[in-house]
Design an enzyme around this catalytic site. Structure first.
Site, PDB file in Angstrom:
ATOM      1  N   CYS A   1       0.817  -1.207   0.000  1.00  0.00           N
ATOM      2  CA  CYS A   1       0.000   0.000   0.000  1.00  0.00           C
ATOM      3  C   CYS A   1       0.851   1.258   0.000  1.00  0.00           C
ATOM      4  O   CYS A   1       0.334   2.359  -0.182  1.00  0.00           O
ATOM      5  CB  CYS A   1      -0.940   0.006   1.211  1.00  0.00           C
TER       6      CYS A   1
ATOM      7  N   LYS B   1       0.582   3.276  -3.255  1.00  0.00           N
ATOM      8  CA  LYS B   1      -0.670   3.914  -3.650  1.00  0.00           C
ATOM      9  C   LYS B   1      -0.456   5.383  -4.026  1.00  0.00           C
ATOM     10  O   LYS B   1       0.567   5.979  -3.700  1.00  0.00           O
ATOM     11  CB  LYS B   1      -1.676   3.835  -2.504  1.00  0.00           C
TER      12      LYS B   1
ATOM     13  N   ASP C   1     -17.116   4.658   0.450  1.00  0.00           N
ATOM     14  CA  ASP C   1     -16.986   3.546   1.377  1.00  0.00           C
ATOM     15  C   ASP C   1     -15.911   2.586   0.877  1.00  0.00           C
ATOM     16  O   ASP C   1     -15.388   2.719  -0.235  1.00  0.00           O
ATOM     17  CB  ASP C   1     -18.326   2.823   1.520  1.00  0.00           C
ATOM     18  N   ASP C   2     -15.605   1.592   1.712  1.00  0.00           N
ATOM     19  CA  ASP C   2     -14.570   0.637   1.343  1.00  0.00           C
ATOM     20  C   ASP C   2     -14.959  -0.188   0.125  1.00  0.00           C
ATOM     21  O   ASP C   2     -14.092  -0.640  -0.619  1.00  0.00           O
ATOM     22  CB  ASP C   2     -14.274  -0.290   2.525  1.00  0.00           C
TER      23      ASP C   2
ATOM     24  N   ASP D   1     -11.647  -4.995   2.489  1.00  0.00           N
ATOM     25  CA  ASP D   1     -12.638  -3.977   2.152  1.00  0.00           C
ATOM     26  C   ASP D   1     -14.061  -4.525   2.257  1.00  0.00           C
ATOM     27  O   ASP D   1     -14.978  -3.831   2.712  1.00  0.00           O
ATOM     28  CB  ASP D   1     -12.394  -3.454   0.729  1.00  0.00           C
TER      29      ASP D   1
END
Length: 1683
Positions: free
Chosen positions: A543, A546, A563-564, A608
């Site tokens: 990550c 990103k 949202d996720d 997620d």
């Protein structure tokens, strides 16, 4: 070799001079002490040659020490530590090859451009060959180091190791003796692998497949393919299978350190005489015995006289040190006799029991603790892998280190071996680390030659070697050839050899070359472009790769609520709406292990979906594979997707497809679809007052950024990966069950970024308590190195939405709030009342959980998040405090009040800086206020804080911000004397942030009314023209240190302490002249009558210590009896000499030798103390133990001692890790004592004993209780006889606003007091009821107490049961692992249908390991019906009428697993198998219960094999008759069961008959499903194992075994006995045999034991009748052949 120096050292230690070695006598003449009764001239010549070899090594030691004086160990970089090997292990032309290899590596090491060119070639070249290294032994660490210096393009190297830290066996005894820390004697394979660009796989090898060229791994990991294989796995312990807990095996060595630490933890609980035995008389056993003896003696001495007494014994079968010389054995015997260690020679131990060792001749030895150090043996898989072995089972290699097959066939790939696991054919040698180290160079040359198609070199193991045996007391025994010696200089030689070898594989690794980027063009584009190019050479993966949140927002990538996962609703029918969630995630690799990369990537993508409370159902994969040969790409893809599939299957998510592509590096992502069964936990649903719960730690970003740079320790990375490779699904389920309102997973944007999303969408503010945020081990260390993730810069931009103080932002943990996480935990908002129970349940489930903050209220401004500390600075004091009256000055003492332990000063704020004086102190708060504390009239303890000193202002009236205060250490001047105002004496000095200096002639004054008033502080104007960085205050004078390193003094001193020559009174600051004026002063400290300053030159890295003032007592570092005062700075001579040599009595650390930076100096009345690289150096007067010596050793007289007698180096030990020295950080001195704060926050005090009344001397440094890592001290100071400190203390959390005892809450809080009034104004008792009388209240209190005791008893019982359960599971897991390895040896030679041997039957009856069932079950069931895959496909397309019941039965099959529910991963397969069977046997069709059989088979077998097994299993008479519902088959089995039950359990049989419970009511259901329906999967699986081996008799034995376990519950349903006990009835019996059965019969091992007992007691008549029923087909009356 400095022989004279070693002699002086031994005399200093109080030893006899016999310990000093005299070569002329020892070498040339025989000696009984040396084990020689006579010597021939040939032997004498050989001993002289051995002596020359040792002295040559000692000479190299001295030369190396001299080289390291100027630049430390760094001068010895490169491969110099192997330069001596070619002449030892090679011959003829091979010597030139070895030397050329070392010279080439050295040249590459020194030429950075060439290193960079090789690295780029290695990165660009596609992978063509795989070199696999199995094990991280001493031979392989050398190969790894050489690989890092000379990478091989086109070769991918993989290291498979069980542990990421490998111990150096030569330093293990030193670690046991407390001479080395764990880190000092362990090599970090993770750092070494990163340096060598080697793929590290943390796993255990369980075999080698020679045909497929694969390394087999444990834990169901896919095998690793190899082209060339090298094995260096060491040896395993040669102990019995079931080892008692009191026996501690030494091998494997990497786990012995932890087991030894646990043994030390048990020492305080020992009482009386104890016996510790070491089994094994070799070098390892001898070293462990003597070092353990020294360590245990030291540990028990610290526990006091009431501690246990320990006797250490050494048990050996064939004598002491059988592989060493007679001289070494003689010296070892002397050592054992001197230390009082018992030697049990000739005791051949056969096995160990708890507390007793049994010998083969019948003798026994009792013990309390046993250390098992016998000769090691190879791992079990080595003998069965197909490679040649020696008589002991070790791999047999030729002189090129190559292995050969047992059948003589050529290997499919070259296999090499080294270290303890290998034995050179024709050259047997002991299993010693020295041979493994030497074989490392041979192994590297031949591996490289094999890969490049070059000629191999030949290894000639040396016949003799230098053996050094550590005795744990600073001495050592050396043996080489026919020579043996003992002495302290040999210990220093061994220490140098070991530390030098370790240094070359850790700190001495050269820096990894990085690509050089031309940033000249970038400078024209701005600073951001330049920074980007500088960091572009090493960008993070995971990550950390990103794109930042601000970039996504500005590019309008984030749509909707953010949202996720996206929620998509669709209509499944007219009345039913199905909600699904969809998400996608992808990142490039950040770890080398593709299997682990697949797991972490899958869990990260699933997070997620799970964060929203959904259940993952399907996933699509996106894979990018590095350029390589097709077979190498196939290997990568197999490993990657195997890890991903493991993670997806663990949560019931099906992998339904994907896409692959080529790229420069590995990458993996998933598009995941989930199903919502309840309301989603969205980010926008937070509620005010909610608690914030975090389920995983923070720090993966900085950890893996450091890992890329080879800066992160392996244990840090391994622990982080272990937690990252776990699902957030269980945590999400628990959070949802406790009513979580909102939830998200913490990933790339960090904790602050994701919390900010929740706050902005909910329009609420939140508070995070920084000290409660959990962090990964090592994260603070890597962040302190300045190593950040690539995404950290973008995440830190979110700090504009964070409200925090300067103190919070200065915390080391603060940047980690923005650290990007990969596979991070969940951040949930849930009601505060449910937070505690939720965290408790998460912890009970083996997960992590911490309440880190709360949701405060509606958002009112941009700063939505507040980061606060739940810590507070508290001020404590302890020691001897004076009593004095109003008409007396504080210095006129009459008595003391002793406060023995740290006591908080009421009303005192916390201080960041403290300065102590004669009878008080000044403290500086974080806000810049100065408080003073002094003993006042009538105050027994003096614990009274007075006014805040805030009168220091500038010209315009603005308050000045203080940085530092200093207080005089001498007596307080009498400000009431007439000449006080004219005297330039200084009593206090203060430094502002602006650089201005204020001074005062008195730091407090007594007013006319007896109160304390503030004296006048005056600006020192002459210091405004210079920048002052530090101030100090002595007895009437002050010092100011400028930024240029100059020192200025002013005030009054009659003994020359100002350093201004003859001047005694100076009103204006004046520069100190002399030698000091030409140096740069780094630190300065003032005493009452002397000053000490330390200098340091940054360019030349040189430093000195200067002192001046009153020269008595050695307080200046030297004695000058003739001089009354030293009025100018003078260098301390013996500190200068520390740069030339090392003294006996100083810590054996190079960091103590000058030139080194002196970080702090402090002065008492007659002594001085300084910190040099974390070590304390004391000199001066020692009348009260100020130097840290014990009270029995004050002012020692030691002839021949080089250091002055007034110098000492006190050792500050960590109280929690005995033998480990702490590093000093802050220092202060009182007149007669000193105190130091160490790295762990502990406070150590020596000198005047502050714990006792009267002026007593403490016995060396002692640790102040209460302070430590949990309460670290941030500031401290010393007064005349006391100590004041400020420490960080966790604030208590008040969950209930009213302080009410639980007992009062239960009783109603309405009890009347003695005067008739109610004791409490708060009552939970109804108002219409009268108050309780005293008798009633007391009765109720007794009931409540009894209730509490019963609850506590129940909780303790549950804890004990849980502990026992965990121990059983651990034992079972270990046994299954061992059985798996044994089955892997049996299965290749097992022929289906052949007779099963007794060993295999015995192993089978203990339960098959899950991994083995998928192979053994199909073989045991067989395929008598000859069903083919084509037949399965044909029947699976058909339909039969009874199949309509399948849809109703499948969801009820294993409902807790949810595998067979609609949409579950095995639902379709199970339905397909059952439908195919109904078409295959339409005469039977589908009968309820078949779904359990099919489901059980599907859990272990693929679909086709499960169908074959089901058909053949249902075709056996044991099962077929029941499913045909033939009355005769049912009746026969019920009758036999009744007979067996009456014979085994007569009471249960009578009870069942009396209540009307017939066997048909429960037995047939058990038999139909083969106990799958009534038992858990793991318990039912062992029943199937036995059934497939022994047939139907197992079913009867299992039924009786279940009744045996439930006997007490059946006969006594309410748990009571006697007249009041409830009688069993039909309802209670049915409840036990149905509802309670699964919970009570839950231990497979317990059930197996009961089955075995039933079978042993079963009559042969009944067993024969069972076999007859089993082989009869009812309905036809025919007999069939037996099993």
């Amino acid at each position: 070799m400095e022989e004279a120096g070693s002699q002086a050292d031994e005399r200093e230690d109080g030893r006899e001079t016999a310990g000093t070695w005299k070569p002329s006598k020892t070498v040339l003449w025989p000696s009984l002490e040396d084990g020689t009764a006579e010597l021939t001239w040939r032997q004498r010549l050989a001993r002289v040659m051995e002596l020359r070899a040792i002295l040559g090594l000692e000479r190299f030691h001295q030369i190396d020490v001299a080289r390291r004086q100027g630049a430390g160990w760094g001068i010895t970089t490169g491969v110099h530590h192997m330069q001596h090997l070619p002449g030892l292990v090679f011959r003829a032309a091979d010597i030139a090859v070895a030397k050329a290899t070392l010279q080439r590596a050295q040249r590459l090491f020194e030429e950075v451009p060439r290193q960079l060119e090789l690295q780029q070639d290695w990165e660009r070249t596609p992978i063509a060959k795989d070199l696999v290294l199995v094990g991280g032994g001493h031979s392989h660490v050398n190969v790894l180091r050489m690989l890092g210096m000379e990478p091989l393009p086109g070769v991918r190297v993989t290291l498979i190791t069980r542990d990421v830290e490998t111990p150096y066996s030569g330093m293990l005894p030193g670690h046991i003796a407390g001479l080395y820390t764990r880190r000092e004697c362990h090599l970090d394979l993770n750092i070494l692998a990163r340096f060598a660009r080697v793929r590290l796989i943390h796993g255990t090898c369980v075999g080698v497949d020679l045909e497929q060229r694969q390394v087999l791994l444990a834990e169901q990991r896919p095998p690793i393919r190899y082209d060339i294989l090298s094995i260096n796995i060491g040896s395993a312990p040669r102990v019995q299978e079931e080892v008692p807990r009191s026996v501690t095996p030494v091998k494997p060595i990497d786990g012995f350190g932890r087991r030894w630490a646990r043994l030390l933890e048990r020492l305080p609980s020992w009482t009386g005489p104890k016996t510790v035995l070491v089994v094994g008389g070799g070098a390892g056993g001898f070293e462990l015995a003597v070092t353990m003896h020294e360590r245990l003696k030291k540990e028990l001495a610290q526990l006091g006289p009431s501690a246990a007494t320990v006797t250490v014994g050494l048990v050996t079968r064939s004598g002491l040190l059988p592989q060493h010389t007679a001289g070494a054995r003689a010296l070892a015997m002397m050592v054992l006799k001197e230390k009082g260690i018992e030697l049990y020679s000739g005791y051949e131990v056969s096995h160990a029991e708890t507390g007793v060792l049994r010998c083969r001749d019948g003798r026994s030895l009792k013990y309390d603790e046993c250390i098992w150090c016998t000769q090691g043996s190879p791992q079990s898989w080595v003998k069965s892998c197909g490679l040649r072995t020696d008589q002991d089972g070790f791999l047999l290699v030729d002189q090129q280190m190559r292995c050969h097959r047992t059948d003589g066939q050529p290997l499919c790939g070259d296999i090499f071996a080294g270290g303890d696991i290998a034995s050179v054919d024709g050259h047997p040698r002991p299993k010693a680390g020295v041979f493994a180290v030497m074989a490392g160079l041979v192994l590297w040359i031949n591996l490289r030659a094999t890969l490049r198609g070059e000629k191999l070199v030949t290894y000639w193991p040396q016949s003799s070697f230098l053996g050094l045996l550590n005795l744990g007391d600073g001495t050592c025994i050396a043996s080489r050839g026919v020579l043996a010696a003992k002495g302290a200089w040999l210990w220093h030689l061994k220490d140098w050899i070991d530390r030098r070898w370790m240094w070359n594989y850790f700190e001495g690794l050269p820096e990894m070359p990085s690509a050089r980027v031309d940033v000249r063009a970038a400078k024209a584009l701005g600073d951001q472009a330049e920074v980007l190019l500088r960091k572009a050479t090493m960008r993070c993966g995971g990550c950390g790769a990103k794109v930042g949140a601000s970039t996504l927002t500005q590019a309008q990538v984030v749509l909707g609520a953010g949202d996720d996962a996206a929620v998509v609703d669709f209509a499944a029918s007219a009345s039913r709406v199905v909600s699904t969630v969809q998400t996608i995630d992808f990142f490039r690799t950040f770890i080398d292990d593709p299997y682990l990369m697949g797991q972490v990537s899958a869990y990260h993508a699933l997070s997620d979906v799970e964060a929203m409370g959904a259940i993952p159902i399907s996933a699509l994969a996106l894979v990018q594979i590095p350029y390589a040969l097709e077979e190498k790409q196939e290997e990568d893809l197999v490993q990657l997707m195997a890890g991903a599939s493991t993670a997806l299957k663990s949560v019931g998510c099906a992998l339904v497809g994907g896409h692959t592509c080529e790229a420069r590096e590995l990458g993996l992502g998933f598009a995941v679809t989930g199903q919502l069964e309840e309301n989603a936990m969205k980010k926008s649903s937070m509620k005010p007052g909610d608690a914030l719960v975090l389920t995983k730690r923070l720090g993966t970003g900085t950890l893996f950024a450091a890992d890329m740079r080879a800066k992160a320790r392996g244990v840090w990375v391994a622990e982080a990966l272990r937690r990252m490779a776990s699902s957030n699904g269980p945590a999400a389920k628990i959070l949802h069950g406790h009513g979580a309102n909102a939830c998200t997973d913490v990933t790339g944007f960090g904790l602050i970024g994701h919390l900010l999303e929740m706050c902005s969408q909910s329009q609420l503010e939140a508070t995070v308590e920084l000290s409660k945020v959990p962090l990964y081990e090592g994260a603070l260390e890597t962040m302190a190195m300045g190593i950040e993730s690539s995404l950290q810069v973008a995440n830190v931009r979110l700090r504009r939405a964070v409200k925090s103080t300067e103190e919070v932002r200065a915390r080391a943990a603060y940047p980690l709030l923005f650290d990007p996480q990969t596979s991070g935990g969940l951040l949930a908002s849930l009601p505060k009342v449910a937070a505690e129970s939720c965290v408790r349940e998460l912890l009970a489930a083996g997960l992590e959980a911490t309440v880190i903050g709360e949701v405060t209220g509606p958002a009112s401004e941009l700063e939505m998040i507040t980061v606060a500390l739940d810590l507070a600075l508290k001020t404590f004091a302890f020691g001897l405090f004076p009593r004095w009256t109003n008409d007396e000055l504080p210095c006129k003492l009459h008595s003391y009040t002793c406060v023995a332990s740290p006591t908080e000063i009421p009303g005192a704020p916390g201080f960041t800086t403290l300065s102590g004086g004669q009878d008080g102190c000044l403290g500086l708060t974080p806000e810049g206020d100065v408080h003073r504390w002094v003993a006042k009239a009538g105050c027994a303890r003096g614990f009274t804080m007075e006014w805040s000193l805030s009168i220091l202002k500038d010209e315009v009236g603005q308050r000045l911000q203080l940085r530092e205060v200093a207080l005089s250490s001498g007596p307080v001047p009498d400000i009431r004397r007439p000449s006080f105002g004219e005297d330039p004496a200084v009593a206090a000095v203060a430094l502002m942030d602006s650089g201005e200096v204020f001074a005062s002639q008195a730091w407090y004054d007594e007013g006319q009314d007896g109160t304390m008033v503030c004296p006048d502080w005056r600006l020192v104007p002459s210091l405004q023209s210079v920048l002052v960085v530090s101030v100090a205050c002595g007895g009437g004078y002050a010092m100011a240190l400028t930024a240029g390193g100059g020192l200025m003094a002013w005030g009054s001193s009659l003994c020359g302490a100002m350093g201004l020559g003859a001047a005694s009174h100076v009103s204006e600051p004046t520069l100190v002249q002399g030698e000091l004026a030409r140096c740069r002063v780094a630190v300065v400290a003032c005493g009452e009558s002397h000053t000490v300053a330390a200098t340091f030159d940054e360019e030349e890295r040189l430093g000195s210590v200067y002192s001046w003032g009153l020269p008595t007592d050695g307080r200046l570092g030297y004695l000058d009896e003739e001089a009354h005062a030293q009025r100018s700075p003078r260098v301390v001579p013996w500190l200068e000499e520390l740069s030339q040599r090392t003294f006996k009595g100083t810590p054996k650390r190079s960091s103590l030798r000058l030139p080194q930076r002196i970080t702090q100096v402090a002065c008492g009345t007659r002594h001085s103390v300084l910190i040099c690289q974390g070590t304390i150096v004391c000199f001066g007067g020692d009348d009260y133990g100020q130097l840290g010596r014990s009270k029995d050793d004050l002012w020692p007289s030691r002839p021949g001692q080089t250091l002055p007698p007034f110098v000492h180096f006190p050792m500050l030990e960590d109280p929690k890790r005995v033998g480990t020295q702490e590093e000093a950080r802050r220092l202060c001195c009182g007149p007669f004592h000193s105190a130091c704060v160490c790295s762990q926050g502990h406070v150590h005090v020596w000198g005047l004993d502050l714990r006792q009344d009267g002026l007593e001397v403490s016995d060396g440094p002692w640790t102040v209780p209460y302070f430590g890592p949990e309460r670290p001290v941030v500031a401290l100071c010393c007064g005349a006889h006391f100590l004041v400190c400020s420490a960080e203390v966790v604030l208590p959390r008040m969950e209930v606003p009213v302080e009410v005892v639980q007992e009062e809450l239960l009783l109603g809080c309405c009890e009347e007091s003695a005067d008739g009034n109610r004791r409490s104004s708060i009552s939970w008792r109804p108002s219409h009821l009268p108050p309780k009388c005293k008798e009633e209240s007391e009765h109720h209190r007794s009931l409540v107490r009894e209730l509490e005791r019963s609850v506590q008893r129940r909780l303790l019982q549950e804890q004990r049961e849980e502990q026992l359960r965990r121990e059983r599971e651990e034992r079972r897991e270990r046994r299954l692992q061992e059985h798996t390895e044994m089955w892997l040896q049996f299965l290749p030679s097992f022929v289906p249908g052949s007779t099963i041997g007794p060993q295999m039957q015995r192993l089978w009856r203990q339960g098959l390991p899950p991994k083995v069932r998928e192979v053994v079950w199909p073989l045991a069931i067989g395929n008598v019906l000859r069903i083919t895959p084509e037949l399965f496909e044909i029947y699976s397309r058909g339909k039969e009428q009874s199949t309509t019941c399948i849809a109703f039965d499948l969801p009820r099959t294993f409902p807790t697993l949810a595998f067979f529910d609609e949409g579950g991963p095995l639902h379709k397969d199970c339905e397909r198998i059952l439908e195919a069977y109904t078409c295959f046997r339409p005469d039977i069709g589908y009968v309820q219960g078949m779904s359990y059989l099919a489901a059980m088979l599907l859990l272990y077998l693929p679909s086709y094999q499960a169908f074959v097994g089901l058909c053949n299993l249902l075709n056996t008479p044991s099962v077929l008759g029941l499913y045909r519902l033939e009355p005769q088959a049912v009746a026969c089995r019920a009758r036999v069961f009744e007979q067996l039950c009456s014979q085994q359990l007569p009471a249960v049989s009578r009870c069942i008959r009396s209540v009307g419970l017939t066997p048909e009511m429960f037995l047939i259901d058990w038999f139909l499903t083969l106990f799958v329906k009534c038992l858990t999967v793991d318990v039912a699986s062992v029943v199937w194992d036995l059934f497939l081996l022994d047939g139907e008799v197992v079913l009867y034995c299992t039924a009786i075994a279940i009744l045996r376990i439930l006997e007490d519950r059946i006969l006594h349903p309410d748990g009571r006995r006697g007249a009041k006990a409830a009688a069993p009835d039909l309802e209670s019996c049915c409840r036990v045999l149905n509802e309670e059965l699964r919970n009570r019969v839950n231990d497979p091992d317990d059930l197996l034991w009961h089955i075995d007992q039933v079978r042993r007691k079963a009559p042969q008549r009944i067993c024969a009748e069972i076999r007859a029923i089993e082989n009869t087909e009812f309905g036809t009356g025919q007999r069939i052949s037996g099993r």
